[in-house]
Design an enzyme around this catalytic site. Structure first.
Site, PDB file in Angstrom:
ATOM      1  N   PHE A 155       0.853  -1.188   0.000  1.00  0.00           N
ATOM      2  CA  PHE A 155       0.000   0.000   0.000  1.00  0.00           C
ATOM      3  C   PHE A 155       0.890   1.239   0.000  1.00  0.00           C
ATOM      4  O   PHE A 155       1.686   1.436   0.911  1.00  0.00           O
ATOM      5  CB  PHE A 155      -0.918   0.045   1.227  1.00  0.00           C
ATOM      6  CG  PHE A 155      -1.854   1.219   1.200  1.00  0.00           C
ATOM      7  CD1 PHE A 155      -3.074   1.144   0.538  1.00  0.00           C
ATOM      8  CD2 PHE A 155      -1.512   2.421   1.797  1.00  0.00           C
ATOM      9  CE1 PHE A 155      -3.934   2.233   0.479  1.00  0.00           C
ATOM     10  CE2 PHE A 155      -2.359   3.521   1.746  1.00  0.00           C
ATOM     11  CZ  PHE A 155      -3.575   3.419   1.082  1.00  0.00           C
ATOM     12  N   ASP A 197       9.367   3.222   1.273  1.00  0.00           N
ATOM     13  CA  ASP A 197       8.209   3.945   1.792  1.00  0.00           C
ATOM     14  C   ASP A 197       8.146   3.695   3.308  1.00  0.00           C
ATOM     15  O   ASP A 197       7.683   2.651   3.749  1.00  0.00           O
ATOM     16  CB  ASP A 197       6.945   3.433   1.094  1.00  0.00           C
ATOM     17  CG  ASP A 197       5.681   4.137   1.555  1.00  0.00           C
ATOM     18  OD1 ASP A 197       5.704   4.761   2.640  1.00  0.00           O
ATOM     19  OD2 ASP A 197       4.663   4.035   0.858  1.00  0.00           O
ATOM     20  N   LYS A 235       2.794  10.871   7.922  1.00  0.00           N
ATOM     21  CA  LYS A 235       2.104  10.447   9.149  1.00  0.00           C
ATOM     22  C   LYS A 235       2.752  11.023  10.405  1.00  0.00           C
ATOM     23  O   LYS A 235       2.562  12.193  10.699  1.00  0.00           O
ATOM     24  CB  LYS A 235       1.977   8.923   9.195  1.00  0.00           C
ATOM     25  CG  LYS A 235       1.064   8.386   8.078  1.00  0.00           C
ATOM     26  CD  LYS A 235       0.605   6.979   8.354  1.00  0.00           C
ATOM     27  CE  LYS A 235      -0.195   6.392   7.187  1.00  0.00           C
ATOM     28  NZ  LYS A 235      -1.475   7.037   6.960  1.00  0.00           N
TER      29      LYS A 235
END
Lengths: 48, 357
Positions: free
Chosen positions: B142, B227, B256
């Site tokens: 993802f 990532d 985040k």
């Protein structure tokens, strides 16, 4: 109420607490999970 | 909620997304959040929720960490957004601070507002730097839901409604270095991976996989994009999960928790080599709000908290006993819990099977 889930993968209970979570909260969460599993097992056996 | 006294849930159903409203209501989470602090969120009825969802990694420092709130408040009083006519000190300072702690020779940073924006930018910069076009991603991965990031996301349920996605993206099984070696050729611009798959169910690859992929990319002249949007900022017991294998990527992506749980903030980190062509044409990729002083002030304070409270180390220490208890529960309830997975510290998942005996 304990909130630990992911909408993207409902079969997964995902614990992502803050890194500075007080130690005693982990005990509390573990107890809640244990209680939930016990209640779920009881329900499953009742409807089996 | 509105002048008619409509609840937040009803207003979501009417004006935001009825499907989302029904999903949250079904889960018993149909109240409106009004306050948050540390590990807790309160609703408008005063009920307290212990937040172990953590915004999927946003709240690594808890809600409203006082030091981060203070830094953002102070910056808000001075200058929240960039005038775009002078340099911005918080942006410069955050880039320098990140250069100090990110792996290897990563020393250049582009700031944006989210993880998916960081992925989009990195895919562009990888193509620019390499002069190649193909991207290899992992199945079950993802990386985001914008079109480029979705093209690198290996989840059919997100991809299929939007096919065809961008061309020249190839998926390979995660954790399988042999499959990676087969797919990697001289047309590949970059391999993009999560060091640990988060949304995919906290899937930890075999030890050595990342290092092997790093070596393969070097051999074939491709770039490695890691990532670390979910795994970075102390989440796995290291500042960045790739430190587990001592891997030094060409690009590292952050978001985040980078904003300290107070501001939206994303970043692409890169080595001087992959940044060179971008520096020849610095406006070829840009963002109106990316790197704004308010978000960067949050990022600087988040790094202060990460380092001074030693949160990566604490995550590693505190995570193990909790994991042991979850594993004990999994053993006690094999019909309900299929597997418990962890990344050594605080990325846990608890897969369950509701099958009957």
């Amino acid at each position: 109420m304990l909130v630990a889930f992911t909408l993207n993968a409902p079969e997964v209970i995902r614990f992502e607490p803050p890194l500075n979570t007080p130690h005693q909260l982990f005990d509390e969460v573990a107890e809640k999970v244990a209680t939930a599993l016990a209640e779920t097992k009881k329900l499953v056996s009742e409807f089996a | 909620m509105n002048g008619d006294g409509e609840s937040a849930a009803a207003a979501y159903a009417r004006h935001v997304n009825d499907g989302l409203a029904r999903l949250l209501s079904f889960m018993g989470l149909d109240a409106a959040a009004v306050r948050a602090e540390g590990c807790f969120v309160w609703d408008e009825q005063g009920r307290r929720f212990l937040d172990f969802l953590g915004g999927y990694g946003v709240f690594s420092f808890g809600h409203r960490h006082p030091r981060i709130v203070a830094a953002v408040t102070a910056q808000l009083e001075r200058m929240p957004l960039s005038a775009k006519i002078l340099f911005d000190k918080p942006t410069a300072e955050l880039a320098a601070r990140l250069a100090d702690i990110t792996p290897g020779s990563i020393s250049k940073f582009f700031f944006c507002n989210s993880g998916t924006e960081a992925v989009e930018g990195a895919l562009k910069l990888a193509r620019l730097a390499s002069g190649r076009s193909r991207i290899i991603y992992a199945e079950n991965s993802f990386h985001g839901k914008t079109l480029g990031a979705l093209s690198a996301t290996g989840r059919d349920k997100y991809r299929e409604p939007f096919l065809p996605l961008l061309p020249e993206f190839t998926g390979v099984p995660f954790g399988d270095a042999t499959a990676m070696a087969k797919a990697l050729d001289e047309t590949v611009a970059a391999v993009i991976l999560e060091p640990i798959q988060g949304e995919g169910g906290v899937i930890v690859p075999p030890l050595g996989y990342l290092a092997e992929v790093r070596e393969l990319t070097r051999q074939r002249g491709a770039l490695l994009i890691l990532d670390e949007v979910q795994t970075g900022m102390g989440r796995t017991g290291y500042n960045f999960a790739c430190e587990r294998e001592g891997v030094e990527p060409d690009f590292i992506l952050l978001a985040k928790a980078l904003g300290g749980g107070v501001m939206p903030l994303g970043a692409i980190g890169g080595t001087p080599e992959v940044w060179a062509k971008f520096e020849q044409n610095p406006l070829i990729h840009s963002s109106t709000f990316g790197g704004n002083p308010l978000a960067c002030a949050a990022g600087i304070a988040a790094l202060d908290v990460l380092q001074e409270e030693q949160l990566a180390e604490r995550a590693a220490q505190e995570g193990e006993p909790f994991l042991a208890r979850l594993r004990k529960l999994a053993a006690d309830y094999p019909d309900l819990v299929k597997e418990t997975r962890s990344s050594r510290s605080r990325c846990w998942s608890h897969s369950r099977s509701m099958r009957r005996k």
